[in-house]
Design a protein around this motif. Sequence first.
Motif, PDB file in Angstrom:
ATOM      1  N   ALA A  31      -5.616   0.378   3.810  1.00  0.00           N
ATOM      2  CA  ALA A  31      -5.683  -0.954   3.192  1.00  0.00           C
ATOM      3  C   ALA A  31      -6.222  -0.607   1.656  1.00  0.00           C
ATOM      4  O   ALA A  31      -5.617  -1.326   0.719  1.00  0.00           O
ATOM      5  CB  ALA A  31      -6.897  -1.654   3.868  1.00  0.00           C
ATOM      6  N   THR A  32      -6.971   0.249   1.353  1.00  0.00           N
ATOM      7  CA  THR A  32      -7.127   0.747   0.091  1.00  0.00           C
ATOM      8  C   THR A  32      -5.700   0.965  -0.706  1.00  0.00           C
ATOM      9  O   THR A  32      -5.976   0.599  -1.952  1.00  0.00           O
ATOM     10  CB  THR A  32      -8.104   1.843  -0.101  1.00  0.00           C
ATOM     11  OG1 THR A  32      -9.487   1.468   0.829  1.00  0.00           O
ATOM     12  CG2 THR A  32      -8.641   2.145  -1.364  1.00  0.00           C
ATOM     13  N   LEU A  33      -5.050   1.854  -0.191  1.00  0.00           N
ATOM     14  CA  LEU A  33      -3.828   2.129  -0.740  1.00  0.00           C
ATOM     15  C   LEU A  33      -2.901   1.163  -1.194  1.00  0.00           C
ATOM     16  O   LEU A  33      -2.339   1.129  -2.159  1.00  0.00           O
ATOM     17  CB  LEU A  33      -3.128   3.205  -0.101  1.00  0.00           C
ATOM     18  CG  LEU A  33      -3.859   4.592   0.023  1.00  0.00           C
ATOM     19  CD1 LEU A  33      -3.202   5.656   1.004  1.00  0.00           C
ATOM     20  CD2 LEU A  33      -4.106   5.247  -1.037  1.00  0.00           C
ATOM     21  N   GLU A  34      -2.961   0.212  -0.101  1.00  0.00           N
ATOM     22  CA  GLU A  34      -1.976  -0.921  -0.165  1.00  0.00           C
ATOM     23  C   GLU A  34      -2.632  -2.013  -1.566  1.00  0.00           C
ATOM     24  O   GLU A  34      -1.846  -2.311  -2.185  1.00  0.00           O
ATOM     25  CB  GLU A  34      -1.941  -1.953   1.084  1.00  0.00           C
ATOM     26  CG  GLU A  34      -1.238  -0.982   2.067  1.00  0.00           C
ATOM     27  CD  GLU A  34      -1.470  -1.892   3.566  1.00  0.00           C
ATOM     28  OE1 GLU A  34      -2.072  -2.818   3.541  1.00  0.00           O
ATOM     29  OE2 GLU A  34      -0.917  -1.426   4.433  1.00  0.00           O
ATOM     30  N   LEU A  35      -3.955  -2.200  -1.554  1.00  0.00           N
ATOM     31  CA  LEU A  35      -4.268  -2.841  -2.679  1.00  0.00           C
ATOM     32  C   LEU A  35      -4.269  -2.131  -4.024  1.00  0.00           C
ATOM     33  O   LEU A  35      -4.098  -2.705  -5.133  1.00  0.00           O
ATOM     34  CB  LEU A  35      -5.971  -3.184  -2.322  1.00  0.00           C
ATOM     35  CG  LEU A  35      -6.274  -4.145  -1.279  1.00  0.00           C
ATOM     36  CD1 LEU A  35      -7.505  -4.089  -0.727  1.00  0.00           C
ATOM     37  CD2 LEU A  35      -5.848  -5.432  -1.480  1.00  0.00           C
ATOM     38  N   LEU A  36      -4.436  -0.888  -3.999  1.00  0.00           N
ATOM     39  CA  LEU A  36      -4.280  -0.033  -5.201  1.00  0.00           C
ATOM     40  C   LEU A  36      -2.872  -0.382  -5.365  1.00  0.00           C
ATOM     41  O   LEU A  36      -2.424  -0.331  -7.058  1.00  0.00           O
ATOM     42  CB  LEU A  36      -4.518   1.413  -4.981  1.00  0.00           C
ATOM     43  CG  LEU A  36      -5.858   1.873  -5.108  1.00  0.00           C
ATOM     44  CD1 LEU A  36      -6.159   3.317  -4.968  1.00  0.00           C
ATOM     45  CD2 LEU A  36      -6.428   1.602  -6.575  1.00  0.00           C
ATOM     46  N   ALA A  37      -1.839  -0.376  -4.748  1.00  0.00           N
ATOM     47  CA  ALA A  37      -0.517  -0.276  -5.272  1.00  0.00           C
ATOM     48  C   ALA A  37      -0.016  -1.794  -5.769  1.00  0.00           C
ATOM     49  O   ALA A  37       0.757  -2.044  -6.566  1.00  0.00           O
ATOM     50  CB  ALA A  37       0.429  -0.225  -3.988  1.00  0.00           C
ATOM     51  N   GLU A  38      -0.940  -2.867  -5.210  1.00  0.00           N
ATOM     52  CA  GLU A  38      -0.412  -4.267  -5.508  1.00  0.00           C
ATOM     53  C   GLU A  38      -1.351  -4.841  -6.703  1.00  0.00           C
ATOM     54  O   GLU A  38      -0.917  -5.561  -7.454  1.00  0.00           O
ATOM     55  CB  GLU A  38      -0.794  -5.198  -4.226  1.00  0.00           C
ATOM     56  CG  GLU A  38       0.030  -4.792  -3.101  1.00  0.00           C
ATOM     57  CD  GLU A  38      -0.608  -5.487  -1.862  1.00  0.00           C
ATOM     58  OE1 GLU A  38      -1.650  -6.261  -2.033  1.00  0.00           O
ATOM     59  OE2 GLU A  38      -0.005  -5.158  -0.753  1.00  0.00           O
TER      60      GLU A  38
END
Length: 203
Positions: A31-38
Amino acid sequence: MSQTETRSRRPEPARPGRPRSARADEAILQATLELLAEEAGVAGISMEAVAARAGVGKSTVYRRWPNKERLIVDALAALKRPLPDPAGGSVRDDLLALAEAMCRERSAKHGRCLWNVLGGADKYPELLARYHREVIEPRREIIRRVLRRGVETGELRADLDVEAAIEMLVGAMTLQSRAPAATAPPEDLAERVVDTLLRGIAA
């Protein structure tokens, strides 16, 4: 020694508790990586948003990570595979194995996350310092040992600037993460980079 003293020195039995869930850890990191990417940077991340995206309670996140900077560092670390342990056969073979491992790490998500974090480094210097200290530096040390060994064995120039050579190798492989996802690097990229580097640093 008396029986009373013996009993007092025995370790206390472990207290029962809920085991840490590997599935929750993975969900939080993803979830952290997805938010960082977005979200284009660290500022767009919050522990509440991570918890919501991961489908866990906010307290679950805080039990594992005290703040978002610590969480982001661990999430970025999860994107990187361990570099192989150099076999020590030759400098070229070891550098090639390391370069190929770095090349395999390339992904669109990896690139977006990393560059979004770097873009806000001036606002989060401790985050970037921790990332370099705990994630990047141990990997660089593996390359450093290979290069120093090459100097000692005479394979590499005695006046080699080890840190500059590391930057050349890592920089060439890292830049691949910024390329469009549909643009795959050449299959022989690692070999070409290593051989080009060696033409400048070999004895």
